[in-house]
Design an enzyme around this catalytic site. Structure first.
Site, PDB file in Angstrom:
ATOM      1  N   ASP A 111      10.136  14.734 -32.153  1.00  0.00           N
ATOM      2  CA  ASP A 111       9.126  13.557 -31.421  1.00  0.00           C
ATOM      3  C   ASP A 111       8.168  14.685 -30.988  1.00  0.00           C
ATOM      4  O   ASP A 111       8.228  15.492 -30.547  1.00  0.00           O
ATOM      5  CB  ASP A 111       9.587  13.446 -30.016  1.00  0.00           C
ATOM      6  CG  ASP A 111      10.691  11.958 -29.891  1.00  0.00           C
ATOM      7  OD1 ASP A 111      10.764  11.341 -31.244  1.00  0.00           O
ATOM      8  OD2 ASP A 111      11.185  11.627 -28.928  1.00  0.00           O
ATOM      9  N   ARG A 153      15.671   8.593 -23.955  1.00  0.00           N
ATOM     10  CA  ARG A 153      15.541   9.143 -25.767  1.00  0.00           C
ATOM     11  C   ARG A 153      15.996  10.281 -25.920  1.00  0.00           C
ATOM     12  O   ARG A 153      16.297  11.274 -26.769  1.00  0.00           O
ATOM     13  CB  ARG A 153      14.328   9.141 -25.578  1.00  0.00           C
ATOM     14  CG  ARG A 153      13.662   7.720 -25.765  1.00  0.00           C
ATOM     15  CD  ARG A 153      11.691   7.948 -25.953  1.00  0.00           C
ATOM     16  NE  ARG A 153      11.778   9.054 -27.222  1.00  0.00           N
ATOM     17  CZ  ARG A 153      11.620   8.337 -28.758  1.00  0.00           C
ATOM     18  NH1 ARG A 153      12.708   7.130 -28.652  1.00  0.00           N
ATOM     19  NH2 ARG A 153      11.873   8.424 -30.108  1.00  0.00           N
ATOM     20  N   GLU A 165       0.815  -0.535  -0.043  1.00  0.00           N
ATOM     21  CA  GLU A 165      -0.276  -0.310  -0.071  1.00  0.00           C
ATOM     22  C   GLU A 165       0.735   1.560  -0.337  1.00  0.00           C
ATOM     23  O   GLU A 165       0.822   2.006   0.226  1.00  0.00           O
ATOM     24  CB  GLU A 165      -1.101  -0.002   0.495  1.00  0.00           C
ATOM     25  CG  GLU A 165      -2.360  -0.729   1.069  1.00  0.00           C
ATOM     26  CD  GLU A 165      -2.667  -1.119  -0.553  1.00  0.00           C
ATOM     27  OE1 GLU A 165      -3.339   0.382  -0.604  1.00  0.00           O
ATOM     28  OE2 GLU A 165      -2.950  -1.521  -1.031  1.00  0.00           O
TER      29      GLU A 165
HETATM   30  C1  4H7 Z   1       3.608   5.066  -3.807  1.00  0.00           C
HETATM   31  C2  4H7 Z   1       2.722   5.315  -3.016  1.00  0.00           C
HETATM   32  C3  4H7 Z   1       3.297   5.244  -9.148  1.00  0.00           C
HETATM   33  C4  4H7 Z   1       3.873   3.969  -5.078  1.00  0.00           C
HETATM   34  C5  4H7 Z   1       1.892   3.739  -3.350  1.00  0.00           C
HETATM   35  C6  4H7 Z   1       3.237   4.205  -8.680  1.00  0.00           C
HETATM   36  C7  4H7 Z   1       0.802   4.727  -9.740  1.00  0.00           C
HETATM   37  C8  4H7 Z   1       2.055   5.779 -10.126  1.00  0.00           C
HETATM   38  C9  4H7 Z   1       2.620   3.010  -5.264  1.00  0.00           C
HETATM   39  C10 4H7 Z   1       1.517   3.089  -4.386  1.00  0.00           C
HETATM   40  C11 4H7 Z   1       1.714   3.948  -8.588  1.00  0.00           C
HETATM   41  C12 4H7 Z   1       2.148   6.812 -10.635  1.00  0.00           C
HETATM   42  C13 4H7 Z   1       1.333   0.690  -4.424  1.00  0.00           C
HETATM   43  C14 4H7 Z   1      -0.103   2.597  -4.358  1.00  0.00           C
HETATM   44  C15 4H7 Z   1       0.200  -0.525  -4.716  1.00  0.00           C
HETATM   45  C16 4H7 Z   1      -2.065   1.664  -4.510  1.00  0.00           C
HETATM   46  C17 4H7 Z   1      -2.385  -0.787  -4.875  1.00  0.00           C
HETATM   47  C18 4H7 Z   1       2.962   2.229  -6.697  1.00  0.00           C
HETATM   48  N1  4H7 Z   1       0.524   4.100  -8.854  1.00  0.00           N
HETATM   49  N2  4H7 Z   1       0.727   1.793  -4.511  1.00  0.00           N
HETATM   50  N3  4H7 Z   1      -0.996   0.904  -4.393  1.00  0.00           N
HETATM   51  N4  4H7 Z   1       1.153   6.857 -11.504  1.00  0.00           N
HETATM   52  N5  4H7 Z   1       1.752   2.345  -7.261  1.00  0.00           N
HETATM   53  O1  4H7 Z   1       3.365   6.934 -11.132  1.00  0.00           O
END
Ligand code: 4H7
Length: 247
Positions: free
Chosen positions: A168, A153, A115
């Site tokens: 790009d 890139r 989480e």
């Molecule tokens: C940090 C905190 C980046 C990283 C929570 C990471 C989307 C992005 C994560 C979480 C990411 C993005 C862990 C929260 C998995 C939700 C189900 C890793 N998601 N998560 N949980 N948009 N997830 O750059």
């Protein structure tokens, strides 16, 4: 460009051996080294997560294995690195942010799982928080891979000369013009005449007009941030006029 990645899934980064990033790795324009927090655990079952204080669903990444992994990466870095946490709470990453990152030369990326990460680790070790878009991933790895790809890139010499980052989509702030290859006619649809005539001045003018027009149609938010000069404004007017006439 040097990247140290803190991840429980280092195998996910072998995908960088493909394509443009693979060539950059071979040419040593890019270095990506992973650190797995599980290698830095002290408990006998090598746990890296624990239940959240205050209760609630899921698990939280413990600070100690992560901090030891970040410190090991810092030791190995060729110069003082910037530590980045990839998270939905970060600022939205874009082409300009990638340019700024490239200038920093040395980056440690923290890819969270479960989480998320104990807030104290973030406070102690993280310099910047970036998001790759408004959606939730199962872990930060795919976001880290996107960030490494976008930035690679822009490394001088990373793209073949047939292919230039300056051309790009978005590098000028505009979307790319429409592109065509053989055959000249496909399912009754013909390549625009201007591209067949070989007049390069006309081709450049048409492409810029299409870039402006497409950005106006599909991403007006990008256009309002730009200061168009009179030539560009005239081309956009022309595009809009042609667009109106075709209805
Ligand atoms: C940090 C905190 C980046 C990283 C929570 C990471 C989307 C992005 C994560 C979480 C990411 C993005 C862990 C929260 C998995 C939700 C189900 C890793 N998601 N998560 N949980 N948009 N997830 O750059």
């Amino acid at each position: 460009m040097w990247f140290g990645v803190i991840t429980l899934f280092p195998a996910m980064f072998s995908i960088l051996e493909q394509g443009i990033t693979g060539r950059a790795l071979k040419k040593a324009l890019l270095n990506v080294t992973c650190w797995d927090p599980r290698e830095f655990t002290h408990n006998k079952h090598r746990g890296v997560d624990d239940r959240p204080y205050g209760g609630g669903p899921g698990m939280v990444m413990m600070p100690q294995p992560l901090q030891d992994a970040v410190h090991a990466a810092k030791q190995a870095a060729p110069r003082t690195p910037v530590v980045i946490h990839l998270s939905p709470q970060g600022k939205c990453f874009n082409q300009q942010a990638a340019q700024d990152l490239l200038a920093k030369e040395c980056i440690i990326l923290i890819a969270g799982r479960y989480e998320g990460i104990d807030e104290r680790l973030l406070r102690l070790e993280v310099d910047e928080e970036w998001s790759m878009g408004d959606y939730v991933l199962s872990g930060g790895e795919i976001a880290a891979l996107a960030m490494i790809d976008v930035t690679t890139r822009l490394i001088p010499g990373a793209l073949g000369h047939e292919d230039s980052a300056a051309l790009d989509s978005l590098s000028s702030g505009l979307l790319k013009y429409p592109q065509y290859t053989r055959p000249e006619s496909f399912q009754g649809l013909k390549v625009p005449d201007v591209l067949m005539d070989g007049n390069h001045k006309e081709i450049d003018r048409w492409r810029l007009k299409q870039s402006l027009g497409r950005t106006w149609l599909k991403r007006p938010d990008l256009l309002v941030k730009m200061n168009l000069d009179t030539h560009q404004l005239n081309l956009l007017r022309e595009f809009i006029q042609e667009q109106t006439l075709s209805y």
